[in-house]
Design an enzyme around this catalytic site. Structure first.
Site, mmCIF file in Angstrom:
data_model
loop_
_atom_site.group_PDB
_atom_site.id
_atom_site.type_symbol
_atom_site.label_atom_id
_atom_site.label_comp_id
_atom_site.label_asym_id
_atom_site.label_seq_id
_atom_site.Cartn_x
_atom_site.Cartn_y
_atom_site.Cartn_z
ATOM 1 N N GLY A 89 0.790 -1.233 0.000
ATOM 2 C CA GLY A 89 0.000 0.000 0.000
ATOM 3 C C GLY A 89 0.820 1.280 0.000
ATOM 4 O O GLY A 89 0.289 2.339 -0.312
ATOM 5 N N LYS A 91 3.474 4.048 -1.394
ATOM 6 C CA LYS A 91 3.799 4.492 -2.746
ATOM 7 C C LYS A 91 5.276 4.798 -2.860
ATOM 8 O O LYS A 91 5.889 5.278 -1.903
ATOM 9 C CB LYS A 91 2.977 5.728 -3.082
ATOM 10 C CG LYS A 91 1.509 5.399 -3.182
ATOM 11 C CD LYS A 91 0.800 6.352 -4.090
ATOM 12 C CE LYS A 91 -0.587 5.810 -4.389
ATOM 13 N NZ LYS A 91 -1.451 6.851 -4.903
ATOM 14 N N PRO A 93 8.297 6.491 -5.575
ATOM 15 C CA PRO A 93 8.581 7.174 -6.846
ATOM 16 C C PRO A 93 9.310 6.238 -7.825
ATOM 17 O O PRO A 93 10.030 5.335 -7.404
ATOM 18 C CB PRO A 93 9.496 8.335 -6.432
ATOM 19 C CG PRO A 93 9.255 8.520 -4.968
ATOM 20 C CD PRO A 93 8.944 7.152 -4.440
ATOM 21 N N LEU A 95 11.589 7.178 -10.108
ATOM 22 C CA LEU A 95 12.943 7.624 -10.462
ATOM 23 C C LEU A 95 13.577 8.276 -9.243
ATOM 24 O O LEU A 95 12.964 9.144 -8.609
ATOM 25 C CB LEU A 95 12.865 8.634 -11.614
ATOM 26 C CG LEU A 95 14.185 9.257 -12.067
ATOM 27 C CD1 LEU A 95 15.099 8.221 -12.692
ATOM 28 C CD2 LEU A 95 13.928 10.374 -13.076
ATOM 29 N N GLY A 98 20.794 7.438 -7.198
ATOM 30 C CA GLY A 98 21.678 6.414 -6.639
ATOM 31 C C GLY A 98 22.914 7.094 -6.080
ATOM 32 O O GLY A 98 23.371 8.106 -6.622
ATOM 33 N N TYR A 128 28.051 1.706 1.109
ATOM 34 C CA TYR A 128 28.539 2.869 0.350
ATOM 35 C C TYR A 128 29.285 3.859 1.255
ATOM 36 O O TYR A 128 29.864 4.827 0.771
ATOM 37 C CB TYR A 128 27.394 3.613 -0.363
ATOM 38 C CG TYR A 128 26.558 2.761 -1.313
ATOM 39 C CD1 TYR A 128 26.988 1.512 -1.726
ATOM 40 C CD2 TYR A 128 25.336 3.233 -1.796
ATOM 41 C CE1 TYR A 128 26.214 0.734 -2.577
ATOM 42 C CE2 TYR A 128 24.572 2.465 -2.657
ATOM 43 C CZ TYR A 128 25.011 1.213 -3.033
ATOM 44 O OH TYR A 128 24.245 0.453 -3.876
HETATM 45 P P1 NAD Z 1 24.641 4.178 -13.347
HETATM 46 O O1 NAD Z 1 24.244 3.267 -14.447
HETATM 47 O O2 NAD Z 1 23.610 5.008 -12.709
HETATM 48 O O3 NAD Z 1 25.813 5.064 -13.925
HETATM 49 C C1 NAD Z 1 26.467 5.987 -13.142
HETATM 50 C C2 NAD Z 1 27.535 6.642 -14.012
HETATM 51 O O4 NAD Z 1 26.922 7.431 -15.017
HETATM 52 C C3 NAD Z 1 28.417 7.578 -13.205
HETATM 53 O O5 NAD Z 1 29.747 7.481 -13.682
HETATM 54 C C4 NAD Z 1 27.830 8.963 -13.503
HETATM 55 O O6 NAD Z 1 28.805 9.966 -13.404
HETATM 56 C C5 NAD Z 1 27.370 8.775 -14.934
HETATM 57 N N1 NAD Z 1 26.216 9.623 -15.266
HETATM 58 C C6 NAD Z 1 25.063 9.766 -14.559
HETATM 59 N N2 NAD Z 1 24.214 10.585 -15.195
HETATM 60 C C7 NAD Z 1 24.836 10.964 -16.340
HETATM 61 C C8 NAD Z 1 24.458 11.805 -17.411
HETATM 62 N N3 NAD Z 1 23.277 12.400 -17.448
HETATM 63 N N4 NAD Z 1 25.339 11.985 -18.422
HETATM 64 C C9 NAD Z 1 26.554 11.384 -18.392
HETATM 65 N N5 NAD Z 1 26.971 10.563 -17.407
HETATM 66 C C10 NAD Z 1 26.105 10.360 -16.388
HETATM 67 O O7 NAD Z 1 25.437 3.292 -12.248
HETATM 68 P P2 NAD Z 1 25.435 3.291 -10.659
HETATM 69 O O8 NAD Z 1 25.458 4.655 -10.082
HETATM 70 O O9 NAD Z 1 26.498 2.364 -10.247
HETATM 71 O O10 NAD Z 1 24.043 2.572 -10.332
HETATM 72 C C11 NAD Z 1 22.922 3.297 -9.922
HETATM 73 C C12 NAD Z 1 22.645 3.106 -8.448
HETATM 74 O O11 NAD Z 1 22.205 1.781 -8.209
HETATM 75 C C13 NAD Z 1 23.884 3.253 -7.549
HETATM 76 O O12 NAD Z 1 24.253 4.593 -7.380
HETATM 77 C C14 NAD Z 1 23.393 2.555 -6.321
HETATM 78 O O13 NAD Z 1 22.568 3.426 -5.555
HETATM 79 C C15 NAD Z 1 22.601 1.391 -6.905
HETATM 80 N N6 NAD Z 1 23.369 0.143 -7.030
HETATM 81 C C16 NAD Z 1 22.959 -0.969 -6.336
HETATM 82 C C17 NAD Z 1 23.656 -2.167 -6.427
HETATM 83 C C18 NAD Z 1 23.203 -3.365 -5.660
HETATM 84 O O14 NAD Z 1 23.980 -4.326 -5.530
HETATM 85 N N7 NAD Z 1 21.993 -3.369 -5.137
HETATM 86 C C19 NAD Z 1 24.791 -2.257 -7.238
HETATM 87 C C20 NAD Z 1 25.201 -1.136 -7.928
HETATM 88 C C21 NAD Z 1 24.485 0.044 -7.830
#
Ligand code: NAD
Length: 354
Positions: A89, A91, A93, A95, A98, A128
């Site tokens: 139940g 909500k 978002p 987007l 990270g 992190y």
């Molecule tokens: P991502 O695919 O979001 O890519 C991040 C990269 O893209 C960074 O180098 C950033 O500088 C670049 N970037 C972001 N926006 C941009 C834009 N508009 N133009 C150009 N470059 C851009 O990868 P991520 O950050 O590793 O993954 C997203 C989130 O997922 C993480 O921050 C984290 O919160 C989560 N995550 C979870 C796990 C897990 O095991 N559950 C693993 C990895 C990541």
């Protein structure tokens, strides 16, 4: 002629009777509308709220939204930023921001900028090492009146080496974040030793009101971990956070867990650090981006949202943070969605499958 006169007289008499009948109800139209509908009284707008009603001219008489609801108007169109309704139940978002690989200071600034730009979902993790920064960014935004605690959705995760003491590990996260409760807590990696015990300890925190929803991470369809964890859960998980992007799509798993009302939340939505150029230089995506006057990053994020995923692109760059949220004023066509669907290679960039 005589017949015509009789008909005319009859018609006049009949009209008078009908008009009199209407009057006998004692309810002219306007008066009827002013009678309160007791059945719907609970839905009456609060005083003053009516002034905030925004009606999209293109949708008049169909959709009315209050200005409290997130929406974007672009030209003649209104695009809604629809939250997902979770299976408990609450909500969530679709987007968010990270924060993987951000320092404490970067996390504070990025979270603050994101909340200022309209983001309402933030993803962090004990692993992190930046929960304090995330908490400070939230605090700054709240103090400046940009958001209230209730308006935002915060996720953190319990790292697998803490599965033997998940409850106290979570309490430490809560303290570092400086919050009274967290919206969603994930087991960062499953399967791992003690994963069911860890989940049950977090269920106790839900009972105590310190966590609202629980979830899992890094499970794919090629083992029975999801079924085992789902069976063991007394409080059912609301989503699974997985590596997910066009080259590595979770389509079948999305369908599988969708049966239980769970969503996939995409990590590495842009391919992940070190891999983004594979997407940003892709001719097909560049073509779609050009057609919409958007960047490839925006096309990717729009694809995630339109394909039914929740997603959390990571960045510490305020321009990228703003750019990544600017995806609610256009739509990918069915053909474009299909083209991206066909990019699936089945291979992840950091595939944590067991
Ligand atoms: P991502 O695919 O979001 O890519 C991040 C990269 O893209 C960074 O180098 C950033 O500088 C670049 N970037 C972001 N926006 C941009 C834009 N508009 N133009 C150009 N470059 C851009 O990868 P991520 O950050 O590793 O993954 C997203 C989130 O997922 C993480 O921050 C984290 O919160 C989560 N995550 C979870 C796990 C897990 O095991 N559950 C693993 C990895 C990541």
């Amino acid at each position: 002629m005589y017949k015509k006169m009789i008909s005319l007289l009859l018609a006049i008499t009949l009209s008078s009777i009908l008009l009199a009948g209407c009057g006998s109800t004692g309810q002219p139209t306007g008066a009827a509308e002013s009678v309160p509908d007791t059945a719907g009284a609970g839905a009456e707008p609060e005083e003053g709220e009516a002034e905030n009603v925004v009606v999209d001219p293109a949708l008049e008489n169909e959709v009315k939204v209050t200005s409290d609801e997130p929406y974007v108007m672009s030209g003649d169109q209104t695009y809604f930023i629809e939250d997902k309704e979770l299976n408990n139940g609450y909500k969530m978002p679709v987007l968010g921001l990270g924060t993987y690989a951000l320092t404490v200071e970067e996390a504070e600034n990025s979270v603050y900028h994101a909340l200022k730009d309209g983001y309402r979902l933030i993803d962090t993790a004990r692993a992190y090492n930046n929960e304090e920064g995330v908490g400070r960014g939230i605090q700054r935004a709240i103090e400046e009146g940009l958001v209230t605690r209730e308006e935002i959705f915060i996720t953190t995760k319990v790292w697998d080496t803490d599965f033997g003491n998940a409850g106290s590990a979570f309490e430490d996260s809560l303290a570092r974040l400086g919050l009274d409760y967290v919206d969603l807590v994930l087991l960062h990696h499953v399967p791992r030793p003690n994963d069911e015990e860890a989940y049950h300890e977090l269920e106790e925190k839900v009972e105590e009101g310190k966590i609202r929803s629980l979830g899992l991470s890094n499970i794919y369809l090629d083992n029975d971990t999801f079924d085992r964890m789902y069976e063991a859960a007394e409080i059912k998980p609301v989503l699974v956070q997985n590596e997910n992007h066009p080259f590595f799509q979770n389509t079948e798993f999305q369908e599988y867990i969708g049966q239980y009302g769970l969503f996939i939340e995409s990590w590495y939505p842009l391919g992940g650090r070190g891999f983004t150029q594979n997407y940003f230089n892709d001719e097909t995506l560049l073509g779609i981006a050009q057609a919409h006057d958007k960047t490839v990053a925006q096309i990717l994020l729009r694809w995630h949202v339109q394909a039914g995923y929740i997603t959390i692109p990571g960045s510490s760059n305020p321009d990228h943070i703003a750019e990544n949220y600017d995806i609610f004023n256009f739509e990918l066509s069915e053909e474009e969605m299909q083209t991206i669907k066909e990019m699936d290679t089945g291979h992840g960039n950091f595939n944590l499958r067991q």
